[in-house]
Design a protein around this motif. Sequence first.
Motif, PDB file in Angstrom:
ATOM      1  N   LEU A  11      -3.377   3.713   6.791  1.00 56.26           N
ATOM      2  CA  LEU A  11      -3.413   2.244   6.876  1.00 56.26           C
ATOM      3  C   LEU A  11      -4.784   1.714   6.521  1.00 56.26           C
ATOM      4  O   LEU A  11      -4.936   0.661   5.908  1.00 56.26           O
ATOM      5  CB  LEU A  11      -3.050   1.810   8.295  1.00 56.26           C
ATOM      6  CG  LEU A  11      -1.616   2.117   8.720  1.00 56.26           C
ATOM      7  CD1 LEU A  11      -1.446   1.836  10.207  1.00 56.26           C
ATOM      8  CD2 LEU A  11      -0.633   1.278   7.914  1.00 56.26           C
ATOM      9  N   LEU A  12      -5.804   2.484   6.930  1.00 58.09           N
ATOM     10  CA  LEU A  12      -7.178   2.074   6.697  1.00 58.09           C
ATOM     11  C   LEU A  12      -7.444   1.922   5.205  1.00 58.09           C
ATOM     12  O   LEU A  12      -8.003   0.928   4.756  1.00 58.09           O
ATOM     13  CB  LEU A  12      -8.122   3.109   7.319  1.00 58.09           C
ATOM     14  CG  LEU A  12      -9.602   2.838   7.197  1.00 58.09           C
ATOM     15  CD1 LEU A  12      -9.964   1.549   7.920  1.00 58.09           C
ATOM     16  CD2 LEU A  12     -10.401   4.002   7.787  1.00 58.09           C
ATOM     17  N   PHE A  13      -6.978   2.916   4.437  1.00 58.56           N
ATOM     18  CA  PHE A  13      -7.218   2.862   2.994  1.00 58.56           C
ATOM     19  C   PHE A  13      -6.500   1.645   2.390  1.00 58.56           C
ATOM     20  O   PHE A  13      -7.058   0.937   1.563  1.00 58.56           O
ATOM     21  CB  PHE A  13      -6.749   4.158   2.322  1.00 58.56           C
ATOM     22  CG  PHE A  13      -7.002   4.153   0.838  1.00 58.56           C
ATOM     23  CD1 PHE A  13      -8.255   4.442   0.335  1.00 58.56           C
ATOM     24  CD2 PHE A  13      -5.993   3.802  -0.058  1.00 58.56           C
ATOM     25  CE1 PHE A  13      -8.504   4.417  -1.022  1.00 58.56           C
ATOM     26  CE2 PHE A  13      -6.228   3.776  -1.414  1.00 58.56           C
ATOM     27  CZ  PHE A  13      -7.489   4.081  -1.899  1.00 58.56           C
ATOM     28  N   GLU A  15      -5.742  -1.109   3.819  1.00 62.84           N
ATOM     29  CA  GLU A  15      -6.432  -2.329   4.225  1.00 62.84           C
ATOM     30  C   GLU A  15      -7.694  -2.535   3.385  1.00 62.84           C
ATOM     31  O   GLU A  15      -7.940  -3.630   2.867  1.00 62.84           O
ATOM     32  CB  GLU A  15      -6.786  -2.198   5.724  1.00 62.84           C
ATOM     33  CG  GLU A  15      -7.033  -3.511   6.435  1.00 62.84           C
ATOM     34  CD  GLU A  15      -5.851  -4.473   6.381  1.00 62.84           C
ATOM     35  OE1 GLU A  15      -4.703  -3.987   6.397  1.00 62.84           O
ATOM     36  OE2 GLU A  15      -6.081  -5.686   6.296  1.00 62.84           O
ATOM     37  N   VAL A  16      -8.446  -1.445   3.248  1.00 60.88           N
ATOM     38  CA  VAL A  16      -9.695  -1.532   2.476  1.00 60.88           C
ATOM     39  C   VAL A  16      -9.388  -1.898   1.024  1.00 60.88           C
ATOM     40  O   VAL A  16     -10.027  -2.778   0.439  1.00 60.88           O
ATOM     41  CB  VAL A  16     -10.470  -0.190   2.557  1.00 60.88           C
ATOM     42  CG1 VAL A  16     -11.641  -0.194   1.579  1.00 60.88           C
ATOM     43  CG2 VAL A  16     -10.975   0.047   3.964  1.00 60.88           C
ATOM     44  N   ASP A  19      -8.419  -5.517   0.596  1.00 61.08           N
ATOM     45  CA  ASP A  19      -9.598  -6.381   0.618  1.00 61.08           C
ATOM     46  C   ASP A  19     -10.400  -6.266  -0.674  1.00 61.08           C
ATOM     47  O   ASP A  19     -10.988  -7.226  -1.152  1.00 61.08           O
ATOM     48  CB  ASP A  19     -10.499  -6.026   1.812  1.00 61.08           C
ATOM     49  CG  ASP A  19      -9.866  -6.477   3.125  1.00 61.08           C
ATOM     50  OD1 ASP A  19      -8.857  -7.213   3.058  1.00 61.08           O
ATOM     51  OD2 ASP A  19     -10.351  -6.074   4.200  1.00 61.08           O
ATOM     52  N   GLN A  20     -10.410  -5.081  -1.217  1.00 62.93           N
ATOM     53  CA  GLN A  20     -11.169  -4.844  -2.454  1.00 62.93           C
ATOM     54  C   GLN A  20     -10.560  -5.608  -3.637  1.00 62.93           C
ATOM     55  O   GLN A  20     -11.285  -6.163  -4.446  1.00 62.93           O
ATOM     56  CB  GLN A  20     -11.177  -3.343  -2.788  1.00 62.93           C
ATOM     57  CG  GLN A  20     -12.119  -2.524  -1.956  1.00 62.93           C
ATOM     58  CD  GLN A  20     -13.551  -2.629  -2.448  1.00 62.93           C
ATOM     59  OE1 GLN A  20     -13.831  -2.848  -3.626  1.00 62.93           O
ATOM     60  NE2 GLN A  20     -14.486  -2.523  -1.512  1.00 62.93           N
ATOM     61  N   LYS A 104     -10.930  10.354  -2.242  1.00 60.37           N
ATOM     62  CA  LYS A 104     -11.441   9.458  -1.202  1.00 60.37           C
ATOM     63  C   LYS A 104     -12.852   9.823  -0.765  1.00 60.37           C
ATOM     64  O   LYS A 104     -13.516   9.059  -0.071  1.00 60.37           O
ATOM     65  CB  LYS A 104     -10.507   9.475   0.004  1.00 60.37           C
ATOM     66  CG  LYS A 104      -9.199   8.737  -0.242  1.00 60.37           C
ATOM     67  CD  LYS A 104      -8.397   8.700   1.044  1.00 60.37           C
ATOM     68  CE  LYS A 104      -6.951   8.323   0.767  1.00 60.37           C
ATOM     69  NZ  LYS A 104      -6.141   8.493   1.975  1.00 60.37           N
ATOM     70  N   SER A 106     -15.220  10.028  -2.650  1.00 60.14           N
ATOM     71  CA  SER A 106     -16.131   9.143  -3.399  1.00 60.14           C
ATOM     72  C   SER A 106     -16.037   7.728  -2.812  1.00 60.14           C
ATOM     73  O   SER A 106     -15.017   7.358  -2.240  1.00 60.14           O
ATOM     74  CB  SER A 106     -15.704   9.093  -4.871  1.00 60.14           C
ATOM     75  OG  SER A 106     -15.402  10.390  -5.328  1.00 60.14           O
ATOM     76  N   PRO A 107     -17.115   6.946  -2.963  1.00 54.23           N
ATOM     77  CA  PRO A 107     -17.062   5.566  -2.449  1.00 54.23           C
ATOM     78  C   PRO A 107     -15.976   4.751  -3.166  1.00 54.23           C
ATOM     79  O   PRO A 107     -15.733   4.949  -4.356  1.00 54.23           O
ATOM     80  CB  PRO A 107     -18.451   4.999  -2.769  1.00 54.23           C
ATOM     81  CG  PRO A 107     -19.262   6.116  -3.293  1.00 54.23           C
ATOM     82  CD  PRO A 107     -18.398   7.284  -3.552  1.00 54.23           C
ATOM     83  N   ILE A 108     -15.371   3.830  -2.435  1.00 49.66           N
ATOM     84  CA  ILE A 108     -14.228   3.090  -2.986  1.00 49.66           C
ATOM     85  C   ILE A 108     -14.647   2.177  -4.144  1.00 49.66           C
ATOM     86  O   ILE A 108     -13.832   1.793  -4.977  1.00 49.66           O
ATOM     87  CB  ILE A 108     -13.522   2.300  -1.865  1.00 49.66           C
ATOM     88  CG1 ILE A 108     -12.098   1.932  -2.313  1.00 49.66           C
ATOM     89  CG2 ILE A 108     -14.322   1.057  -1.471  1.00 49.66           C
ATOM     90  CD1 ILE A 108     -11.133   1.738  -1.197  1.00 49.66           C
ATOM     91  N   THR A 109     -15.949   1.899  -4.205  1.00 53.22           N
ATOM     92  CA  THR A 109     -16.430   1.072  -5.315  1.00 53.22           C
ATOM     93  C   THR A 109     -16.155   1.728  -6.662  1.00 53.22           C
ATOM     94  O   THR A 109     -15.915   1.044  -7.663  1.00 53.22           O
ATOM     95  CB  THR A 109     -17.942   0.817  -5.169  1.00 53.22           C
ATOM     96  OG1 THR A 109     -18.572   2.053  -4.805  1.00 53.22           O
ATOM     97  CG2 THR A 109     -18.226  -0.209  -4.088  1.00 53.22           C
TER      98      THR A 109
ATOM     99  N   TYR B 801     -12.455  -2.460   9.906  1.00 50.25           N
ATOM    100  CA  TYR B 801     -12.097  -1.117   9.413  1.00 50.25           C
ATOM    101  C   TYR B 801     -12.305  -0.054  10.483  1.00 50.25           C
ATOM    102  O   TYR B 801     -11.500   0.858  10.633  1.00 50.25           O
ATOM    103  CB  TYR B 801     -12.913  -0.763   8.171  1.00 50.25           C
ATOM    104  CG  TYR B 801     -12.676  -1.720   7.018  1.00 50.25           C
ATOM    105  CD1 TYR B 801     -11.377  -2.187   6.753  1.00 50.25           C
ATOM    106  CD2 TYR B 801     -13.722  -2.157   6.222  1.00 50.25           C
ATOM    107  CE1 TYR B 801     -11.165  -3.078   5.718  1.00 50.25           C
ATOM    108  CE2 TYR B 801     -13.509  -3.037   5.178  1.00 50.25           C
ATOM    109  CZ  TYR B 801     -12.229  -3.500   4.927  1.00 50.25           C
ATOM    110  OH  TYR B 801     -12.009  -4.356   3.910  1.00 50.25           O
ATOM    111  N   ILE B 804      -9.450  -0.202  12.813  1.00 50.49           N
ATOM    112  CA  ILE B 804      -8.263   0.454  12.237  1.00 50.49           C
ATOM    113  C   ILE B 804      -8.456   1.972  12.246  1.00 50.49           C
ATOM    114  O   ILE B 804      -7.548   2.734  12.603  1.00 50.49           O
ATOM    115  CB  ILE B 804      -7.985  -0.039  10.794  1.00 50.49           C
ATOM    116  CG1 ILE B 804      -7.675  -1.538  10.808  1.00 50.49           C
ATOM    117  CG2 ILE B 804      -6.802   0.722  10.189  1.00 50.49           C
ATOM    118  CD1 ILE B 804      -7.573  -2.144   9.420  1.00 50.49           C
TER     119      ILE B 804
END
Lengths: 119, 874
Positions: A11-13, A15-16, A19-20, A104, A106-109, B801, B804
């Motif tokens: 869920l965290l991914f 959500e992130v 938002d991204q 994952k 690696s940074p999500i950027t 985050y 979560i």
Amino acid sequence: MKKIVIVDDDLLFCEVAKDQFSAEYNITTFNNGNDASEFIKQNHFDLLITDILLPGQDGFEIIQLTQAERGDAKIIAISGGGSVDSESYLDLAKRFGVVYTFSKQSPITQLTEIVKEIL
Amino acid sequence: MKNKEKKVKKGSIRKRIVFFFTATALLSILSFLPLQLSQKSKLLQDSNNENNEAIRQLTIDNCHLKLNDVHQDIEDAVAGMQISEMVNKIKNYSETDKLVENITLLNNDDRILINTRDRSKERELLIGPREKFSSVTKELTTFTDKNHLRTVLPIFDGGRRWGTLVVYFTLEPLAKQQQAFKQHLTMRLQGIIRSSLVTFILYTAIAIIVIFILSAKISKPIEELTTRVENFDIDKFTPLEQKKVGNNDEVTVLNEAFIKLADNLQESYYKLKNHNKNLEKKVAERTSELRKNNEDLVVAKEEAIQANEAKSQFLASVSHEVRTPINGILGAEKLLQSTALNMKQKHFADTIASSANTLLLTINDLLDFAKIEAGKLTLENVQFDLLDIVEETLDMVAVNAYRKKLQLGVVFGPNLPETVTSDPHRIQQVLTNLLTNAVKFTKNGFVKLTVSYIDSQVKFSVEDSGIGISKAQQKKLFEPFVQAEASTTRRFGGTGLGLAICQSIVESMNGKIHLVSEENEGTTFSFEIPVQKVDSEPQLCKEFKNEKIVLSIYDKLLSKSTISLLGKLGVPFSLMISKEVQNSIIITDDHNAQFPRDNRVIRLVLPNHPHFKMSVNNSPLILPLKRSKLVDQLKYVCGLSENIEIAQGNFLTENRPDIQILLAEDHPVNQDVFLATLEQLGFSADLADNGEVAVKRAKEKQYDVIFMDCEMPVMDGYTATKEIRKFDKKIPIVAVTAYNIESEREKAFGCGINDFVPKPISSQEIINSITKFTKEKQLKHLINSVDTHLGFENSSKGMKYLTIFVKTNRQTINQLQETEKMTEDEINECLHKIAGSAATVGLTKLAEIAGKYDHSLCQAVVRRFKEIEKIVGA
């Protein structure tokens, strides 16, 4: 606005990622393979971002379904934390014809940059 | 079947007699008859032949007579010139006389004048090689074949040769007659043979009949006797009938003997039967007795089992019942110690504590001993890491050795196998006992454990520099309830059962335990037990191949121990000291030696050594030195691990904000331990040697938390806290105290203490305390780092985050706390989830550790998560 489908039981991914990308793209997220495949069969989208290990249908099934139903959609395969297995999962995904992969670790950027490049 | 056999046997004597006699008769007749017959026939034939020859001779003579007649007649006719008469006479001869075959008359020129019947003879005379008959001067008789003869006779006419007479005679008719007679004779002979055969058969038949009758007569009494024997029933109470068998011959004697035998047999049988009856009666009596005894025994056995169970139950309940009040005593004693006691009272309280502890040990020993006595000592046979077990055991006695400032060390033999099959717990029990004894009876000096491998046996030697044991006492030492001296019990406590238990355990493992000791010199207990060596890959350490490390060791035992551990780890090292240090680990005990700057130096110093404080640049060394500790030290000094405990998988130190900590502690060892622990947790601290310094430091700098030892010289912790509270009400002050009890707490809270950390300190307690008082600072730091990681600087989305992260992974973490219930795949799945989530929010260290799928790191993952959970407060 281009449509992105994100499939990950984390869920965290989701959500992130939402938002991204939600400022520039239309985002739909799913936490299991079965719901995702129902959606893929009935809706058009431009990009699929999917985890490999999923409850219900796994990432490979989702990838195959997308390739069959939505031939023009781009696909990014992602894999979770494990340094041991994530590389091998992503290698396998490449054999399924997936061009873009993201770990994952690696940074999500970095994922944001890949998405920008594709769409 | 048996009956049939009997019948065969019954007829056998008679059969044999009949067969024997018949065969003899036949043989004699058969051998006599042909001889007789052949002799007679030969005689007959011989006489016949003689007769034949005589007749033949007579016939030949007759022929000559006839020839003379013919010759005379011819000469007469020639003389009288009566030729025709001569011819007639000749013809007459040849025709009337059967003996004469042919008559030929020849002239002097051998020309045939007259030839009677046979033209072939004439031709023979004419054509054949001409015989000079004319030259024959007197009678010449020759046999042309067996039955024909020729006679040549010259014919004279008054002294003048006139011609030749040739007469052919034949004996054919005679031969025919003789042949006929011979045939007749043969026929007669055959007749004789036939009649002889008939006679022979007749005689044979008569002979067989006679034999049958005779044999019956011989065998009948035997058969009768046999029947009697067969029908003899020993069980019948009637004596045998006095019947006579046979005709006063051997059979009669045999019969009488049999009757006598039967009588004796019957008598014996009756006696035996009576005896049997008595015996049966006796057996029955005995059996009933035995049954009764057995029943008694069963009852007795049940009683015994019950008694034994009662004994075990008694032992168990006694131990329980005794332990409970002892715990009560110990608890009460601790409470007592916390009250205000004068010196005398404190001494009494200490005595209570030590007595209660001794009693507790005694109860445990007694239980163990009872188990061994009852033969209930069971041995395991499992594979285990010998080095681990030894190191673990050393850890158990480490605290006591440390308190007494003893040097404690282990030296592993070079060929010692790492993995063996035996009973690790029993080995540990014996080792613990011996090591505890050694530490107990050694005032100062060392306790050294040597583990070596000789002839498939592992030998453990525990050597100490203690009080020693006299020769006289050594003999009794392994007996239960014996200690070297009665006074030692008073001085050192213990039941004296320990060594008896050790000996029993070692012997039950097929091993032996020995003791070498000199009074006041020290003692060496050693035991060897056979183990099965398991081939395993030695856990080698390859990280330090190219490191330049100097191990500066200030103790012989420690240096020996270090060398053996480095050997076990496969780390190359050298003992030489040269000015130019090579790329390897150098071990030296010369602390004055100067090393080049680029060498990393680890100083291993004992706590009671004057140089001990110098070692603080590394982490404090608590003996005994173990492989893992040594590796951690080496890694730490080489920068191969961020801190010591990460390698052991205990705490993760990432994302630590800059937290200011003050430690007020006077004891240098405690300072070292505390600082090292903080360092492991990712924190650093300022140091204050006493309360006064602490107050001064607190005034100078804004700390996030102060750890305050309660008992310090100059100014104690409570006073210092009161002083600090005068100018700073907020600063969290955590008391470090051995007395974690209510009254102490009340007193401390009254002074302004916020929290307690019990002594001896644990990392968990410290991190909990720090987290409790620096939550806000740490949370802010965490949110910032998450935001930065995700590229949402200053958005404060990090909090969302993190919430979560904590919520979605709480379940997984709970599972990871009970890894023993999970399969390897399930554990890996949990670690995978955590790793993924942690990586997403930028908790990279946590993600990395979880992503290693190393199950020994699970607890580190759980701890770090719990810490984050506390900070986030979700």
